[in-house]
Design an enzyme around this catalytic site. Structure first.
Site, PDB file in Angstrom:
ATOM      1  N   LEU A  94       0.901  -1.074  -0.033  1.00 62.87           N
ATOM      2  CA  LEU A  94       0.075   0.093  -0.047  1.00 62.87           C
ATOM      3  C   LEU A  94       0.800   1.397  -0.033  1.00 62.87           C
ATOM      4  CD1 LEU A  94      -2.841  -0.978   2.428  1.00 62.87           C
ATOM      5  CD2 LEU A  94      -3.065  -0.541  -0.109  1.00 62.87           C
ATOM      6  N   CYS A 150      -6.266  -5.809   2.647  1.00 56.59           N
ATOM      7  CA  CYS A 150      -5.061  -6.007   2.135  1.00 56.59           C
ATOM      8  C   CYS A 150      -4.161  -6.902   3.122  1.00 56.59           C
ATOM      9  CB  CYS A 150      -4.418  -4.767   2.205  1.00 56.59           C
ATOM     10  SG  CYS A 150      -2.462  -4.779   1.543  1.00 56.59           S
ATOM     11  N   ILE A 211     -13.435  -9.825  -4.894  1.00 59.95           N
ATOM     12  CA  ILE A 211     -12.503 -10.007  -3.747  1.00 59.95           C
ATOM     13  C   ILE A 211     -11.353  -9.364  -3.922  1.00 59.95           C
ATOM     14  CG2 ILE A 211     -13.521 -12.357  -3.450  1.00 59.95           C
ATOM     15  CD1 ILE A 211     -11.257 -13.717  -4.686  1.00 59.95           C
ATOM     16  N   THR A 213      -7.360  -9.879  -2.753  1.00 68.11           N
ATOM     17  CA  THR A 213      -6.335 -10.844  -3.256  1.00 68.11           C
ATOM     18  C   THR A 213      -6.491 -12.052  -2.333  1.00 68.11           C
ATOM     19  OG1 THR A 213      -4.333  -9.876  -2.343  1.00 68.11           O
ATOM     20  CG2 THR A 213      -4.893  -9.451  -4.733  1.00 68.11           C
TER      21      THR A 213
END
Lengths: 322, 257
Positions: A94, A150, A211, A213
């Site tokens: 991120l 994440c 979705i 990952t």
């Protein structure tokens, strides 16, 4: 009233000069009308400027930006990606420039195009998320997508996405601050996606996206080490599509919220699977990396599909496979 | 400008163990290409999603062709190595910034599969009338592109086993021969780039280093291929630069190695 208009719309399609049916591809997500159901998946498209050299952003229903936090994030060490069969692992972590620069540079860029802007929001604590949401309140942003899924950041992120109580709580907190409709982006790394979908709904989410990952790992057998520096990464690409379609189907049948489906979409045929399974809109992610035109091709291909199947309104295809 | 187009193979040659040289007929890429830039090559095998970034070895603007020299490292490059004249391949490019050509004496330092971009660079520097030294490092007697470099540069070879030229690495060769220049251009493995950066700093020579990192999009969107920057980068707003877009060539003082 809305239903009446909707029924009327179905009946009033016209034919254009070539004798083709004029199709209605607009979809409505929590009061935001998208010209078509195709958007970009967060993190695969930056804020659109790099891809705008190859394709026309005006042709997308929405651009979903890369995740943005309250302050700049450095992200993980390199290597951050590894290719897998029909997919890839990433652990970018991120990395983002922080909301201040994002507001100053990226939003004005996107405003130049006739497409909706959905800002993906990331954070390490409820407070972090809320700071970004509040900062965006007076910005010309159409929707917020809250990244609680994440798998590549140690704190926050996934911690909210795997615990239904935490997910419901953060959804409530964000909703209490948000001026735009809120999309909660769900993680597939859970035992039962319907539990998470219901938790987000209970928290007041307007829309769900799924979705994110799937957590994976690759070993470099020549160097005898992990292929990516973070050890684990998020698996994306065509390899995960059947998992994503299944989860979209399950979530769509568990909650009454509109769903944005994603996970390995590279063609209109892929997108149609998600729509027929119950997604009101779709996002194209990893495919952008190997085909910068993928989003536009999917949007055009959906129209072709509707033409072939003589369906004049995309609404009539959403979730019809039961 | 970047272009995604279908290129046609003009010829492909096996030039050393696992190393291939391929000439591609391009539509627009060659006309725009600069020394030190790269192109992304897409595999035909649909299970290999990501394009392979490969540096440009030579540019023929007249015929609109580029030459790529690459090492077979996995399934994707293996697929490329099987292409023959007439075959087509999807490419995107030219990508990255390329070298900044300085009008002064140049030392080109490269190791292994870092050598290819130095050929076009040497050609252009030589064409401008610069004095060019090329220091090329190899593992053993299987040297490649040395003949091409010799057309434009005074070539010094180093081999790890000492079978050709100086025994040792490129830095050993530079020290042994007391090589000097006003600008350094380098491409090769990380330990080599670190040593060159240190050498350049010590000697007060400006150095341009070409970096390599695993890439996905190749155009600066995905933030997969970052390297650490000395200062906060203007675009990323953190201490990271994008190798594919801001690089692959960086001035040594811009990046942390």
């Amino acid at each position: 009233m809305a239903n009446t208009v909707y029924v009327w719309m179905i009946g009033c399609y016209r034919r254009n000069k070539e004798g083709k049916v004029n199709m209605n591809t607009t979809v409505n997500l929590a009061g935001v009308e998208l010209k078509n159901p195709v958007m970009t998946a967060s993190g695969t498209f930056g804020s659109g400027s790099e891809y705008s050299e190859f394709m026309d952003l005006n042709q997308l229903g929405a651009v979903v930006t890369k995740g943005v936090a309250n302050i700049p994030w450095q992200g993980n060490a390199a290597p951050r990606i590894a290719e897998t069969s029909c997919g890839m692992l990433n652990a970018v972590g991120l990395q983002n420039p922080g909301v201040d620069l994002f507001v100053k540079r990226d939003i004005p860029f996107l405003r130049k195009f006739d497409t909706k802007i959905i800002v993906n929001v990331c954070g390490k604590s409820v407070k972090d998320y809320c700071e970004v949401v509040e900062r965006l309140a007076d910005q010309p942003v159409d929707m917020l997508e809250i990244n609680v899924s994440c798998p590549n950041v140690k704190e926050g992120g996934i911690a909210f996405g795997q615990d239904p109580k935490a997910l419901e709580n953060i959804t409530k907190e964000v909703k209490s601050k948000a001026k735009q409709p809120v999309i909660m982006k769900l993680s597939p790394n859970v035992t039962d996606i319907t539990v998470m979908a219901k938790a987000a709904e209970a928290g007041g989410a307007d829309v769900l996206s799924l979705i994110n990952t799937l957590t994976g790992m690759q070993i470099d057998i020549n160097r005898q080490c992990f292929a990516i520096a973070n050890q684990t990464g998020g698996l994306s690409g065509p390899a995960i599509k059947p998992v994503a379609v299944r989860m979209v189907y399950q979530a769509a049948n568990a909650v009454s919220l509109p769903i944005i489906g994603m996970g390995g979409i590279a063609s209109a045929e892929d997108a149609m699977e998600f729509i027929l399974a119950g997604a009101s809109a779709v996002a194209v992610g990893t495919a952008n990396f190997y085909n910068p035109m993928a989003t536009v091709e999917v949007a055009r291909g959906i129209e072709d599909y509707m033409q072939r199947h003589k369906v004049d309104n995309i609404q009539n295809l959403i979730g019809i496979v039961k | 400008m970047h272009f995604k187009e279908t290129a046609q193979v003009v010829r492909q040659d096996y030039i050393s163990t696992d190393v291939y040289s391929i000439w591609l007929q391009t539509n627009k890429v060659a006309a725009e290409a600069k020394a030190g830039q790269f192109v992304s090559l897409y595999c035909k095998d649909g299970s290999r999603l990501l394009p392979r970034p490969i540096s440009i070895c030579q540019i023929d603007k007249e015929k609109n062709r580029i030459c790529l020299v690459y090492r077979v490292a996995g399934g994707g490059t293996k697929e490329f190595s099987r292409m023959h004249a007439g075959d087509t391949v999807e490419i995107m490019g030219p990508l990255g910034n390329g070298f900044t050509i300085k009008d002064r004496s140049a030392m080109l330092i490269a190791g292994g599969i870092g050598i290819p971009p130095m050929v076009e660079l040497a050609k252009q520097l030589h064409g401008q009338g610069c004095n060019v030294i090329a220091v090329a490092g190899y593992r053993n007697r299987e040297v490649f592109l040395d003949k091409e470099l010799e057309k434009y540069a005074h070539v010094v070879i180093a081999t790890e086993d000492g079978s050709v030229g100086v025994k040792g690495n490129v830095m050993d060769a530079i020290e042994e021969q007391g090589l000097k220049a006003e600008e350094i251009y380098a491409c090769g493995p990380m330990p080599m780039l670190r040593a060159i950066k240190e050498f350049a700093l010590r000697e007060g020579i400006e150095a341009q280093l070409s970096m390599e990192e695993k890439m996905a999009c190749g155009i600066g969107a995905c933030l997969a291929c970052v390297c650490q920057s000395t200062d906060v980068d203007e675009h990323t707003n953190v201490h990271n630069k994008r190798v594919c877009k801001d690089g692959p060539v960086f001035f040594a003082n811009e990046i942390e190695l």
